[in-house]
Structures are given as structure tokens and as C-alpha cells.
Design a protein around this motif. Structure first.
Motif, PDB file in Angstrom:
ATOM      1  N   SER A  70      -3.136   1.054   7.615  1.00 18.93           N
ATOM      2  CA  SER A  70      -4.257   1.278   6.703  1.00 18.93           C
ATOM      3  C   SER A  70      -5.170   0.045   6.725  1.00 18.93           C
ATOM      4  O   SER A  70      -4.792  -1.022   7.214  1.00 18.93           O
ATOM      5  CB  SER A  70      -3.743   1.495   5.277  1.00 18.93           C
ATOM      6  OG  SER A  70      -3.189   0.289   4.776  1.00 18.93           O
ATOM      7  N   LYS A  71      -6.352   0.203   6.156  1.00 21.37           N
ATOM      8  CA  LYS A  71      -7.267  -0.936   6.023  1.00 21.37           C
ATOM      9  C   LYS A  71      -6.589  -2.057   5.235  1.00 21.37           C
ATOM     10  O   LYS A  71      -6.659  -3.232   5.617  1.00 21.37           O
ATOM     11  CB  LYS A  71      -8.545  -0.488   5.317  1.00 21.37           C
ATOM     12  CG  LYS A  71      -9.466  -1.614   4.911  1.00 21.37           C
ATOM     13  CD  LYS A  71     -10.574  -1.081   4.018  1.00 21.37           C
ATOM     14  CE  LYS A  71     -11.267  -2.191   3.289  1.00 21.37           C
ATOM     15  NZ  LYS A  71     -12.196  -1.696   2.274  1.00 21.37           N
ATOM     16  N   LYS A  72      -5.902  -1.711   4.161  1.00 21.51           N
ATOM     17  CA  LYS A  72      -5.228  -2.709   3.328  1.00 21.51           C
ATOM     18  C   LYS A  72      -4.164  -3.459   4.132  1.00 21.51           C
ATOM     19  O   LYS A  72      -4.038  -4.685   4.017  1.00 21.51           O
ATOM     20  CB  LYS A  72      -4.595  -2.024   2.114  1.00 21.51           C
ATOM     21  CG  LYS A  72      -3.921  -2.968   1.158  1.00 21.51           C
ATOM     22  CD  LYS A  72      -3.372  -2.219  -0.045  1.00 21.51           C
ATOM     23  CE  LYS A  72      -2.679  -3.173  -1.005  1.00 21.51           C
ATOM     24  NZ  LYS A  72      -2.150  -2.476  -2.185  1.00 21.51           N
ATOM     25  N   GLU A  73      -3.410  -2.758   4.958  1.00 24.27           N
ATOM     26  CA  GLU A  73      -2.382  -3.411   5.769  1.00 24.27           C
ATOM     27  C   GLU A  73      -2.993  -4.360   6.788  1.00 24.27           C
ATOM     28  O   GLU A  73      -2.499  -5.478   6.980  1.00 24.27           O
ATOM     29  CB  GLU A  73      -1.515  -2.362   6.477  1.00 24.27           C
ATOM     30  CG  GLU A  73      -0.602  -1.616   5.534  1.00 24.27           C
ATOM     31  CD  GLU A  73       0.079  -0.441   6.176  1.00 24.27           C
ATOM     32  OE1 GLU A  73       1.272  -0.233   5.894  1.00 24.27           O
ATOM     33  OE2 GLU A  73      -0.557   0.296   6.961  1.00 24.27           O
ATOM     34  N   ARG A  75      -5.944  -5.872   6.553  1.00 24.45           N
ATOM     35  CA  ARG A  75      -6.517  -7.013   5.819  1.00 24.45           C
ATOM     36  C   ARG A  75      -5.443  -7.993   5.381  1.00 24.45           C
ATOM     37  O   ARG A  75      -5.708  -9.186   5.234  1.00 24.45           O
ATOM     38  CB  ARG A  75      -7.308  -6.521   4.613  1.00 24.45           C
ATOM     39  CG  ARG A  75      -8.650  -5.916   5.001  1.00 24.45           C
ATOM     40  CD  ARG A  75      -9.438  -5.608   3.787  1.00 24.45           C
ATOM     41  NE  ARG A  75      -9.568  -6.820   2.988  1.00 24.45           N
ATOM     42  CZ  ARG A  75     -10.652  -7.138   2.306  1.00 24.45           C
ATOM     43  NH1 ARG A  75     -11.691  -6.366   2.322  1.00 24.45           N
ATOM     44  NH2 ARG A  75     -10.688  -8.242   1.597  1.00 24.45           N
ATOM     45  N   SER A  76      -4.211  -7.504   5.170  1.00 23.29           N
ATOM     46  CA  SER A  76      -3.150  -8.378   4.674  1.00 23.29           C
ATOM     47  C   SER A  76      -2.725  -9.439   5.692  1.00 23.29           C
ATOM     48  O   SER A  76      -2.082 -10.415   5.326  1.00 23.29           O
ATOM     49  CB  SER A  76      -1.935  -7.549   4.248  1.00 23.29           C
ATOM     50  OG  SER A  76      -1.220  -7.079   5.384  1.00 23.29           O
ATOM     51  N   SER A 105      -7.631   4.375   7.861  1.00 31.12           N
ATOM     52  CA  SER A 105      -8.372   4.702   6.643  1.00 31.12           C
ATOM     53  C   SER A 105      -9.774   5.223   6.928  1.00 31.12           C
ATOM     54  O   SER A 105     -10.625   4.491   7.433  1.00 31.12           O
ATOM     55  CB  SER A 105      -8.470   3.462   5.745  1.00 31.12           C
ATOM     56  OG  SER A 105      -7.187   2.935   5.474  1.00 31.12           O
TER      57      SER A 105
END
Length: 142
Positions: A70-73, A75-76, A105
Motif C-alpha cells: 500500500s502507499k502507507k507501507e 512511505r513507511s 493504492s
């Protein structure tokens, strides 16, 4: 070259309407932009889904449930303390500089766009699914 060639690029493709944000993307938009491409064999196409399936068939690291993050993963794993690249190069040694990496995403505001992350300057953006960008797969749990 091989299945994990660092210079291979992919178009975004996912026909699953439950997650694709209203657009499946492109199964074969740019042709031979990845290792092993054969225009007569859809299993070799240079898209995110076909690549993920090839990695899972190979059983990379003994696992067969790799997926697009995902985008969040994505970015992490940006390291905001460094620039060009903005990622821990000891942990991720082969990250190409100024390039976009696909996330899973969909971008809600524009059907056909997907979130991408750039590890050169540590930013994200939304780009159209026919772009030829890079993939970093993830695996959840054991």
C-alpha cells in the motif's frame, strides 16, 4: 537479467474491482520493459499483477504470498533524514535513485491514477496506470 532485475519496470494492472478503484489499468501497455517478456504469453507481461504472480510461483524466500504494498507501507520505509536516496541503503541496497515505485493504492480523486512513492526525494504522488515504474513487493507475516 532475471526475474528480479533492478531495471525492470511495470505498468499497473489489477482486474479486481474490489480494490482497483474503478480502473484495472494496463496488462500490456509498454511491451518489453521487464525480463522475459513475450507478447504471445500474458504470463510474461510487464505489469504489476503478472510480476507478482511470477514471484509467488517462484516461491521467493520460500514464500508464495508476496503482494504490492500500500502507499502507507511504501512511505513507511522512506528515510526522511537523508536525500538522494531517501531510504536506508544498507537495508535496501539496490534501490534505484530518482524513480517511482507502484503502490496497490488507487488514487480516489482520479479514476485511473495510483499512488506512487519516490525514494530519491521521499515523496508520494498519483500517476496514471500506464506509466512504466518499479515494483518492491512485500510479504505479511509468516
Amino acid at each position: 537479467g532475471g526475474l528480479h532485475d533492478a531495471t525492470d519496470r511495470y505498468n499497473w494492472f489489477d482486474p479486481d474491482t474490489a480494490v482497483n478503484g474503478g480502473s484495472e489499468g494496463f496488462a500490456d501497455d509498454d511491451g518489453a520493459i521487464c525480463f522475459g517478456y513475450d507478447s504471445n504469453n500474458s504470463d510474461t507481461y510487464c505489469n504489476t499483477l503478472a510480476f507478482t504472480e511470477r514471484v509467488n510461483e517462484q516461491g521467493l524466500c520460500g514464500l508464495n504470498s508476496w503482494r504490492l504494498p500500500s502507499k502507507k507501507e511504501l512511505r513507511s520505509i522512506i528515510d526522511y533524514q537523508q536525500y538522494s536516496p531517501s531510504i536506508d541503503t544498507q537495508y535496501f541496497p539496490n534501490t534505484l535513485g530518482d524513480n517511482w515505485f507502484w503502490s496497490s493504492s488507487a488514487y480516489a480523486a482520479v479514476t485511473g491514477n495510483v499512488w506512487v512513492v519516490n525514494f530519491n526525494i521521499g515523496i508520494d504522488a498519483d500517476l496514471y496506470r500506464n506509466g512504466a515504474y518499479y515494483v518492491r513487493l512485500v510479504h505479511t507475516g509468516m
